[in-house]
Design an enzyme around this catalytic site. Structure first.
Site, PDB file in Angstrom:
ATOM      1  N   LYS A  38       0.869  -1.190   0.000  1.00 18.67           N
ATOM      2  CA  LYS A  38       0.000   0.000   0.000  1.00 18.67           C
ATOM      3  C   LYS A  38       0.899   1.231   0.000  1.00 18.67           C
ATOM      4  O   LYS A  38       1.443   1.614   1.023  1.00 18.67           O
ATOM      5  CB  LYS A  38      -0.889  -0.024   1.256  1.00 18.67           C
ATOM      6  N   SER A  81       4.893   7.343  10.440  1.00 19.80           N
ATOM      7  CA  SER A  81       4.906   8.069  11.710  1.00 19.80           C
ATOM      8  C   SER A  81       4.783   7.128  12.905  1.00 19.80           C
ATOM      9  O   SER A  81       4.195   6.045  12.799  1.00 19.80           O
ATOM     10  CB  SER A  81       3.749   9.072  11.745  1.00 19.80           C
ATOM     11  N   GLU A  98       2.992   7.686  15.436  1.00 20.08           N
ATOM     12  CA  GLU A  98       1.563   7.680  15.758  1.00 20.08           C
ATOM     13  C   GLU A  98       0.844   6.543  15.015  1.00 20.08           C
ATOM     14  O   GLU A  98       0.118   5.744  15.619  1.00 20.08           O
ATOM     15  CB  GLU A  98       1.018   9.046  15.334  1.00 20.08           C
ATOM     16  N   GLU A 100       9.368   0.882  11.057  1.00 24.23           N
ATOM     17  CA  GLU A 100      10.467   1.841  10.935  1.00 24.23           C
ATOM     18  C   GLU A 100       9.811   3.204  11.064  1.00 24.23           C
ATOM     19  O   GLU A 100       9.069   3.621  10.183  1.00 24.23           O
ATOM     20  CB  GLU A 100      11.166   1.652   9.590  1.00 24.23           C
ATOM     21  N   CYS A 130      13.613  10.178   7.803  1.00 22.42           N
ATOM     22  CA  CYS A 130      13.372   9.656   9.151  1.00 22.42           C
ATOM     23  C   CYS A 130      14.612   9.778  10.033  1.00 22.42           C
ATOM     24  O   CYS A 130      14.498   9.938  11.232  1.00 22.42           O
ATOM     25  CB  CYS A 130      12.891   8.214   9.085  1.00 22.42           C
ATOM     26  N   GLU A 182       9.430  15.258  16.092  1.00 20.07           N
ATOM     27  CA  GLU A 182       9.919  15.173  14.714  1.00 20.07           C
ATOM     28  C   GLU A 182       9.198  16.217  13.869  1.00 20.07           C
ATOM     29  O   GLU A 182       7.973  16.236  13.810  1.00 20.07           O
ATOM     30  CB  GLU A 182       9.643  13.778  14.155  1.00 20.07           C
TER      31      GLU A 182
HETATM   32  P1  NAI Z   1       1.689   8.409   8.087  1.00 19.67           P
HETATM   33  O1  NAI Z   1       2.366   7.581   9.102  1.00 19.67           O
HETATM   34  O2  NAI Z   1       0.256   8.768   8.306  1.00 19.67           O
HETATM   35  O3  NAI Z   1       1.784   7.693   6.632  1.00 19.67           O
HETATM   36  C1  NAI Z   1       2.636   6.633   6.292  1.00 19.67           C
HETATM   37  C2  NAI Z   1       1.842   5.524   5.625  1.00 19.67           C
HETATM   38  O4  NAI Z   1       0.891   5.012   6.548  1.00 19.67           O
HETATM   39  C3  NAI Z   1       1.037   5.960   4.403  1.00 19.67           C
HETATM   40  O5  NAI Z   1       1.031   4.927   3.441  1.00 19.67           O
HETATM   41  C4  NAI Z   1      -0.359   6.134   4.975  1.00 19.67           C
HETATM   42  O6  NAI Z   1      -1.362   5.964   3.996  1.00 19.67           O
HETATM   43  C5  NAI Z   1      -0.400   4.999   5.979  1.00 19.67           C
HETATM   44  N1  NAI Z   1      -1.398   5.156   7.053  1.00 19.67           N
HETATM   45  C6  NAI Z   1      -1.868   6.300   7.601  1.00 19.67           C
HETATM   46  N2  NAI Z   1      -2.785   6.029   8.551  1.00 19.67           N
HETATM   47  C7  NAI Z   1      -2.896   4.683   8.617  1.00 19.67           C
HETATM   48  C8  NAI Z   1      -3.669   3.794   9.394  1.00 19.67           C
HETATM   49  N3  NAI Z   1      -4.530   4.244  10.301  1.00 19.67           N
HETATM   50  N4  NAI Z   1      -3.528   2.454   9.211  1.00 19.67           N
HETATM   51  C9  NAI Z   1      -2.650   1.984   8.298  1.00 19.67           C
HETATM   52  N5  NAI Z   1      -1.896   2.779   7.515  1.00 19.67           N
HETATM   53  C10 NAI Z   1      -2.015   4.120   7.664  1.00 19.67           C
HETATM   54  O7  NAI Z   1       2.546   9.723   7.885  1.00 19.67           O
HETATM   55  P2  NAI Z   1       2.039  11.162   7.380  1.00 19.67           P
HETATM   56  O8  NAI Z   1       0.729  11.495   8.007  1.00 19.67           O
HETATM   57  O9  NAI Z   1       2.108  11.177   5.923  1.00 19.67           O
HETATM   58  O10 NAI Z   1       3.177  12.087   7.967  1.00 19.67           O
HETATM   59  C11 NAI Z   1       3.100  12.506   9.337  1.00 19.67           C
HETATM   60  C12 NAI Z   1       4.443  12.496   9.989  1.00 19.67           C
HETATM   61  O11 NAI Z   1       4.915  11.166  10.030  1.00 19.67           O
HETATM   62  C13 NAI Z   1       5.548  13.266   9.296  1.00 19.67           C
HETATM   63  O12 NAI Z   1       5.509  14.623   9.603  1.00 19.67           O
HETATM   64  C14 NAI Z   1       6.756  12.589   9.849  1.00 19.67           C
HETATM   65  O13 NAI Z   1       7.036  13.098  11.116  1.00 19.67           O
HETATM   66  C15 NAI Z   1       6.327  11.142   9.998  1.00 19.67           C
HETATM   67  N6  NAI Z   1       6.778  10.310   8.869  1.00 19.67           N
HETATM   68  C16 NAI Z   1       7.858   9.497   9.051  1.00 19.67           C
HETATM   69  C17 NAI Z   1       8.347   8.761   8.000  1.00 19.67           C
HETATM   70  C18 NAI Z   1       9.522   7.879   8.152  1.00 19.67           C
HETATM   71  O14 NAI Z   1      10.214   7.626   7.178  1.00 19.67           O
HETATM   72  N7  NAI Z   1       9.778   7.320   9.300  1.00 19.67           N
HETATM   73  C19 NAI Z   1       7.770   8.848   6.665  1.00 19.67           C
HETATM   74  C20 NAI Z   1       6.592   9.675   6.588  1.00 19.67           C
HETATM   75  C21 NAI Z   1       6.140  10.392   7.664  1.00 19.67           C
END
Ligand code: NAI
Ligand code: MG
Length: 498
Positions: free
Chosen positions: A196, A250, A252, A271, A305, A402
């Site tokens: 996904k 994230s 969260e 991760e 990250c 972050e």
């Molecule tokens: P996110 O964690 O919401 O998105 C990452 C992935 O998770 C996307 O594919 C999203 O569709 C999916 N996702 C979102 N909610 C979900 C759920 N309830 N169940 C299953 N999958 C779900 O990250 P977002 O909102 O795009 O960015 C927010 C913050 O997260 C950023 O500001 C950053 O701090 C952090 N982040 C960290 C990353 C890393 O590489 N560790 C990458 C992206 C964001």
């Protein structure tokens, strides 16, 4: 500023790819969502719609999981020789390389990052990941084990078996690299996958799906379902017939994944985020430490990250280092990634721009001072200035949370013993860095930093062969290297009485 001469003309293949609504890959076929719904993906340099994409929900995830289950239990995949899986992966890497420019342009359009970086970092790293992991397909070995039970003679051995159907949920900061890093190891060991991609950046994963089918992977082995996190992602994480979920994103959402996985107790690897310390000692070589520390936070617009977002500098050098990094920040040419004269692009989305600007405003209210940057650009697209914050206090949000943008908090220290405590004073533990000429000090500190990676006199060196992952709330498990095999295999013990 954009000039016609440096603005790259879109490849014909890219224009064609963007014309049609993009479908999802389920059981070897490209299909619309069951609901018929689509969503738009945007060009973050302009805010304009790039393409329409099928919006997966729980029904599509269910079909994809069924296809992956069928492929895992009954297709040609479970019978395939490891060398044949290796050959398919290698062929995929060749195809990715043949389509490198197309993939790089799609990545830049969808994510915003400068094309220069998509060309020299993202696409080559994704290819290197697939090539590296293809070599492991033939080397997933168990062991023979001496058993000491009385009253018999035993021959005991272990098998390393694929964990089964895996759900993989990836973010938008390195879309193609993330897809390759997730799919590669799972496929090498014989799992089947439902991927996904992030809703902000689905395009390169979908193009990769086409190349996967072209390489000749059997139908159902790789399924790719774009859609929103709380809908398609949540359905995948909670699906009762998924054996394992691998997530990058994230902290969260990582917690939500863990909860969703509890239903069938599927295996989980995560991760997550970071707030990585980057420490410059008085004996550091500033010629490398200053540009290295600027790269640590500004690369990929800070959407990394492992970004070095907390910069600790010895007080004797503090002003010099901060001025040096501020100079580097001022030199960035910020603008559309498709313009080769730019070396910093927009953030991925309006939402991310708001999040980063929210932190900048909060920091300013709490008394942090921006020695450079601190504002978004007054132009279309989601651009923010590279920013160095000083006068920060340990409890400020800009020091603890972050930000995921080009914003570094610079903090002076005087006692080298204290700096270790400051560095470890975080709920995260993804990466860290030390700049010094004192080898003994560097290794002593490397052992004490509570982080999955320690860079010494370098930053952002991530290699397919080197394990990568988080201590503390930065995650569970390690990707890359031999360690990644553990994420997608389980051990079976076989014991024979002779
Ligand atoms: P996110 O964690 O919401 O998105 C990452 C992935 O998770 C996307 O594919 C999203 O569709 C999916 N996702 C979102 N909610 C979900 C759920 N309830 N169940 C299953 N999958 C779900 O990250 P977002 O909102 O795009 O960015 C927010 C913050 O997260 C950023 O500001 C950053 O701090 C952090 N982040 C960290 C990353 C890393 O590489 N560790 C990458 C992206 C964001
Ligand atoms: Mg989110």
């Amino acid at each position: 500023m954009a000039t016609v001469a440096t603005f790259v003309q879109l490849d014909h293949s890219v224009t064609e790819f963007l014309k049609k609504p993009r479908k999802m890959l389920v059981d070897g076929r490209w299909v619309d969502a069951v609901s018929g719904k689509t969503f738009e993906t945007y060009n973050p340099a302009t805010g304009e719609v790039l393409a329409r994409v099928a919006a997966g929900d729980h029904e599509d995830i269910d079909l994809a999981v069924k296809a992956a289950r069928k492929a895992f239990e009954h297709g040609p995949w479970p019978e395939m020789a490891p060398a044949e899986r290796a050959r398919l992966l290698w062929k995929l890497a060749d195809l990715m390389e043949q389509h490198a420019e197309e993939l790089a342009q799609l990545e830049t359009l969808d994510n915003g990052k400068p094309l220069f970086f998509s060309r020299i970092v993202d696409v080559p790293s994704a290819v290197a990941n697939v090539r590296y992991i293809s070599g492991w397909a033939t080397k997933v070995e168990g062991s023979t084990v001496p058993v000491s039970q009385p009253g018999g003679q035993y021959f005991a051995y272990t098998l390393r078996e694929p964990v089964g159907v895996v759900g993989q949920i990836i973010p938008w900061n390195f879309p193609l690299v993330m897809a390759a890093m997730k799919l590669g190891p799972a496929l090498a060991v014989g799992c089947t996958c439902v991927l996904k991609p992030a809703e902000q950046t689905p395009l390169t994963a979908l193009r990769l799906g086409e190349l996967i089918m072209e390489a000749g992977f059997p139908e159902g082995v790789v399924n790719i379902v774009p859609g929103f996190g709380e809908i398609a992602g949540a359905a995948l994480a909670s699906h009762p017939d998924v054996d394992k979920v691998a997530f990058t994103g994230s902290t969260e959402v990582g917690r939500l994944i863990v909860n969703a996985a509890a239903g069938n107790l599927k295996k989980v690897s995560l991760e997550l985020g970071g707030k990585s310390p980057n420490i410059i000692f008085p004996d550091a070589d500033l010629e490398t430490a200053i540009p290295g520390s600027a790269n640590a936070i500004f690369f990929n617009q800070g959407q990394v990250c492992c970004a070095g977002s907390r910069l600790f500098v010895h007080k004797n050098l503090f002003d010099k280092v901060v001025d040096g990094i501020a100079e580097q920040a001022k030199k960035f040419r910020i603008g559309a990634g498709m313009d080769l004269s730019n070396n910093m692009g927009p953030l991925v989305s309006g939402e991310q721009l708001e999040r980063v600007c929210g932190y900048l405003e909060h920091g300013a209210r709490e008394g942090a001072k921006a020695v450079v940057g601190g504002r978004k650009l007054d132009s279309p697209g989601y651009f923010v200035e590279p920013t160095v914050l000083v006068d920060v206090k340990p409890q400020m949000k800009v020091v603890r949370e972050e930000i995921f943008g080009p914003v570094v908090a610079a903090i002076p220290f005087s006692d080298p013993n204290d700096v270790l405590n400051y560095a470890n004073d975080t709920t995260y533990g993804l990466a860290s860095a030390i700049w010094t000429r004192d080898i003994s000090k560097a290794h002593r500190l490397a052992a004490k930093l509570r982080a999955g990676t320690v860079w010494i006199n370098c930053y952002n060196v991530i290699d397919p062969a080197l394990p990568f992952g988080g201590y503390k709330q930065s995650g569970w498990g390690r990707e890359n290297g031999r360690d990644v095999l553990d994420l997608y295999t389980q051990t079976k013990s076989v014991c024979v009485q002779l």
